[in-house]
Motif scaffolding. Sequence first.
Motif, PDB file in Angstrom:
ATOM      1  N   GLY A 134      95.222  29.081  36.036  1.00 23.86           N
ATOM      2  CA  GLY A 134      94.966  28.888  34.616  1.00 23.86           C
ATOM      3  C   GLY A 134      93.647  29.497  34.177  1.00 23.86           C
ATOM      4  N   MET A 135      92.614  29.363  35.007  1.00 24.67           N
ATOM      5  CA  MET A 135      91.303  29.925  34.663  1.00 24.67           C
ATOM      6  C   MET A 135      91.320  31.456  34.700  1.00 24.67           C
ATOM      7  SD  MET A 135      89.514  27.268  33.913  1.00 24.67           S
ATOM      8  CE  MET A 135      87.749  27.554  34.024  1.00 24.67           C
ATOM      9  N   ILE A 136      92.005  32.023  35.677  1.00 26.45           N
ATOM     10  CA  ILE A 136      92.109  33.474  35.782  1.00 26.45           C
ATOM     11  C   ILE A 136      92.831  34.041  34.562  1.00 26.45           C
ATOM     12  CG2 ILE A 136      93.395  35.287  36.986  1.00 26.45           C
ATOM     13  CD1 ILE A 136      90.873  34.796  38.413  1.00 26.45           C
ATOM     14  N   LYS A 137      93.916  33.395  34.160  1.00 22.31           N
ATOM     15  CA  LYS A 137      94.661  33.878  32.997  1.00 22.31           C
ATOM     16  C   LYS A 137      93.784  33.868  31.750  1.00 22.31           C
ATOM     17  CE  LYS A 137      98.174  31.024  33.337  1.00 22.31           C
ATOM     18  NZ  LYS A 137      99.465  30.359  32.987  1.00 22.31           N
ATOM     19  N   ARG A 138      92.886  32.919  31.672  1.00 25.31           N
ATOM     20  CA  ARG A 138      92.077  32.769  30.464  1.00 25.31           C
ATOM     21  C   ARG A 138      90.810  33.629  30.499  1.00 25.31           C
ATOM     22  NH1 ARG A 138      92.013  29.353  26.141  1.00 25.31           N
ATOM     23  NH2 ARG A 138      89.993  28.839  25.233  1.00 25.31           N
ATOM     24  N   TYR A 139      90.162  33.690  31.655  1.00 25.05           N
ATOM     25  CA  TYR A 139      88.836  34.324  31.713  1.00 25.05           C
ATOM     26  C   TYR A 139      88.757  35.537  32.632  1.00 25.05           C
ATOM     27  CZ  TYR A 139      87.442  29.870  29.621  1.00 25.05           C
ATOM     28  OH  TYR A 139      87.337  28.774  28.793  1.00 25.05           O
ATOM     29  N   SER A 140      89.715  35.753  33.497  1.00 26.22           N
ATOM     30  CA  SER A 140      89.711  36.804  34.514  1.00 26.22           C
ATOM     31  C   SER A 140      88.695  36.494  35.611  1.00 26.22           C
ATOM     32  CB  SER A 140      89.474  38.188  33.906  1.00 26.22           C
ATOM     33  OG  SER A 140      89.863  39.192  34.822  1.00 26.22           O
ATOM     34  N   VAL A 142      85.905  34.366  37.296  1.00 28.43           N
ATOM     35  CA  VAL A 142      85.378  33.003  37.179  1.00 28.43           C
ATOM     36  C   VAL A 142      84.699  32.613  38.492  1.00 28.43           C
ATOM     37  CG1 VAL A 142      87.024  32.135  35.452  1.00 28.43           C
ATOM     38  CG2 VAL A 142      87.625  32.049  37.874  1.00 28.43           C
ATOM     39  N   PRO A 143      83.747  31.680  38.451  1.00 28.53           N
ATOM     40  CA  PRO A 143      83.120  31.227  39.700  1.00 28.53           C
ATOM     41  C   PRO A 143      84.145  30.523  40.594  1.00 28.53           C
ATOM     42  CG  PRO A 143      81.842  30.521  37.782  1.00 28.53           C
ATOM     43  CD  PRO A 143      83.165  31.003  37.268  1.00 28.53           C
ATOM     44  N   TRP A 144      84.104  30.837  41.866  1.00 26.72           N
ATOM     45  CA  TRP A 144      84.989  30.160  42.826  1.00 26.72           C
ATOM     46  C   TRP A 144      84.209  29.049  43.521  1.00 26.72           C
ATOM     47  CZ3 TRP A 144      89.856  29.448  44.303  1.00 26.72           C
ATOM     48  CH2 TRP A 144      90.092  28.854  45.549  1.00 26.72           C
ATOM     49  N   TYR A 145      84.766  27.850  43.480  1.00 29.99           N
ATOM     50  CA  TYR A 145      84.172  26.696  44.156  1.00 29.99           C
ATOM     51  C   TYR A 145      85.237  26.054  45.045  1.00 29.99           C
ATOM     52  CZ  TYR A 145      80.601  27.046  40.489  1.00 29.99           C
ATOM     53  OH  TYR A 145      79.616  27.486  39.641  1.00 29.99           O
ATOM     54  N   GLU A 146      84.930  25.876  46.310  1.00 29.90           N
ATOM     55  CA  GLU A 146      85.892  25.231  47.203  1.00 29.90           C
ATOM     56  C   GLU A 146      85.311  24.002  47.888  1.00 29.90           C
ATOM     57  OE1 GLU A 146      87.188  28.272  49.821  1.00 29.90           O
ATOM     58  OE2 GLU A 146      85.260  28.479  50.856  1.00 29.90           O
ATOM     59  N   GLU A 164      89.451  39.745  41.709  1.00 33.18           N
ATOM     60  CA  GLU A 164      90.073  40.143  42.979  1.00 33.18           C
ATOM     61  C   GLU A 164      89.792  39.119  44.068  1.00 33.18           C
ATOM     62  OE1 GLU A 164      90.544  44.295  45.497  1.00 33.18           O
ATOM     63  OE2 GLU A 164      88.716  43.938  44.343  1.00 33.18           O
ATOM     64  N   MET A 165      88.545  38.655  44.153  1.00 37.87           N
ATOM     65  CA  MET A 165      88.161  37.689  45.176  1.00 37.87           C
ATOM     66  C   MET A 165      88.788  36.326  44.902  1.00 37.87           C
ATOM     67  SD  MET A 165      85.839  34.899  45.215  1.00 37.87           S
ATOM     68  CE  MET A 165      84.856  33.998  46.412  1.00 37.87           C
ATOM     69  N   VAL A 166      88.767  35.886  43.637  1.00 37.17           N
ATOM     70  CA  VAL A 166      89.306  34.572  43.298  1.00 37.17           C
ATOM     71  C   VAL A 166      90.813  34.539  43.540  1.00 37.17           C
ATOM     72  CG1 VAL A 166      89.615  32.871  41.464  1.00 37.17           C
ATOM     73  CG2 VAL A 166      87.460  34.136  41.634  1.00 37.17           C
ATOM     74  N   MET A 167      91.514  35.600  43.171  1.00 36.42           N
ATOM     75  CA  MET A 167      92.955  35.626  43.393  1.00 36.42           C
ATOM     76  C   MET A 167      93.291  35.663  44.880  1.00 36.42           C
ATOM     77  SD  MET A 167      94.749  35.070  40.791  1.00 36.42           S
ATOM     78  CE  MET A 167      96.265  35.343  41.710  1.00 36.42           C
ATOM     79  N   GLU A 172      95.523  32.433  49.261  1.00 38.54           N
ATOM     80  CA  GLU A 172      95.312  31.732  50.533  1.00 38.54           C
ATOM     81  C   GLU A 172      95.701  30.259  50.403  1.00 38.54           C
ATOM     82  OE1 GLU A 172      91.258  32.253  51.694  1.00 38.54           O
ATOM     83  OE2 GLU A 172      91.486  34.397  52.134  1.00 38.54           O
ATOM     84  N   ASP A 173      95.312  29.652  49.293  1.00 39.49           N
ATOM     85  CA  ASP A 173      95.686  28.252  49.057  1.00 39.49           C
ATOM     86  C   ASP A 173      97.196  28.095  49.017  1.00 39.49           C
ATOM     87  OD1 ASP A 173      93.187  27.108  49.045  1.00 39.49           O
ATOM     88  OD2 ASP A 173      93.007  26.967  46.866  1.00 39.49           O
TER      89      ASP A 173
END
Length: 596
Positions: A134-140, A142-146, A164-167, A172-173
């Motif tokens: 949802g965040m990628i669709k909206r902002y492309s 975004v900060p990744w937090y795991e 690219e990194m977030v996707m 992986e998830d």
Amino acid sequence: MKKYIILLSALLALGSCDEDFMDRYPQTSVAPEEFFKSEEDLELYVNGLLSLSGSGSYLSDQSSDNMATTGAIEIKNIMTGDPSSQTITGGWNWGRLRNINYFLDNYEQAQASEEAKGHFSGLARYYRAQFYFGMIKRYSDVPWYEVTLNPGDEDLYKARDPREMVMEKVMEDLEFAANHVRESVPSGTPDLWAVKTFYARVALYEGTYRKYHAEIGLEGSANGFLEKARDEARSIMDGGKFGIYTTGNIQSDYGSLFSSQNLIGNPEVILVNPYDVNKDRSGDVNYTVFGDYEQSPSRDLVMTYLMADGSSFTAQTGHETKGFVEEFENRDPRLMQTIAYPGWVRQPNSDPYIQSLNKNFTGYHQLKGYNNTVDNIEVGSVDFPVYRYAEVLLTYAEAKAELGELTQGDLDETVNILRQRAGLPALDMATANASPDLFMAEKYPSVSGANQGVILEIRRERRVEFALEGYRYDDLMRWHAGKLLEIIPEGMYFPGLGKYDMTGDGVEDIILIDKDSDIPTGDAKEKNSLGEFLIYYKAGTIDDNVDVFLKNGENGGNMVTETKVRTFEEPKYYYRPIPVQQVTLNPNLEQIFGWN
């Protein structure tokens, strides 16, 4: 039991908090060592994360060309206003992610089998993938937090991570979830097949997005995602657990998926959101969904449906000036199971419903998601199909077509199964590619090549099969078709003033009169041949004080819903700005794609 009550209260508090987790103290009320002790604990926590799309999805196409709307819809406001990070302030909410990561940080402490841990952590990672999708669709970017963040952590002030990194992390998830989530789970919760359906959905979205959006510079990696969409969809197909629901009744089988009191066990429904008023779970959207409040189906959607013989409606001579009754004749039966048709009877009445023509509406009324009964318990107890096997089939067909791998055999076990349920002739790949449909080609000028015709037909099938279920906006975004949203949705066609049959029995039901005439009252109204009073409407332009707005006023045309010019700025409006308040708190968050 006390610790479960405390935890649930904490989860509810976290879930309902509007404050961003980056600028507030953590609200976790239960120490992990006091809670994460058993498989029961893991199940309780993960059940608290359950989030399913529901009957509200029948209202979601207001953001697309499937609907006209009088509502304050974000994308419409963007196209007609002066949007900025100061006016678009929603969406940057991270509380749910913190709840998910808190579980993933602590679940290993539980005294449970590795299989159980894998299952519940797989569900948590599935929910994290949903969140980030949802965040990628909206902002492309975004900060990744795991991991769970706490006050003082430097990562609270990190910059955006590349899409690219977030996707990659999202995939992986989903891969982990697909390898660990159980096949047997309680009804109404995601199982292995639900995870794989979403996995395929995400992969198709990202693959086509990268292919058609040059601004993100990731075209070279598009095929990898399309291959994953293909493979995940194929694995569901090969699993043999699901099929397209049909009893052989082409006039009702499709529509029954959206009016059933019980979809559990339906062969087409991979994941169901069960509603039951008697259990305080109501999905009643009857008033809003029908078309008398905010939304109404567009004529462009009506024109997309094929004729019953498989030919294109828009290839017919004079299709632009067909009236309401005529345009429903000999069409794909899904049209009349999605939109109220001439002769349809609305309960508790026994006579056919006569379309209500309201200002700023299209004249069409939505049946999908509407429960035609006056029984309030039944109205609120209609189950919602969260994931349908139809999506799997169309994902497979589209992915293979975009990869250049599609065969007629692929169409026969995907698109043509859906067309068979509707009683339509099969889609022939060679014919579609030899003569691409002009109506479709005009909508999607970026589609080209040897498979142009069949890709366009798969897009038509997807629009029709999922019409008014909330899929269309995402499809337009990933196909780089945002410019279609500049076209203001219009309604049914009238050639001018006069009397019109709206029920299909050949007898006039309404009369359009000019703006300067007075609508008669009582017995002064004219009756039709059945002895019924005609329904009067004043007709004119949108600037006139009338009941029905027509494109050419008294000279007719399509019903007009609004006239304010819409501008879809590319690539900017495929994304949203980070709210200015968040950038003030974290200056490392830079705006992209021209937002300020």
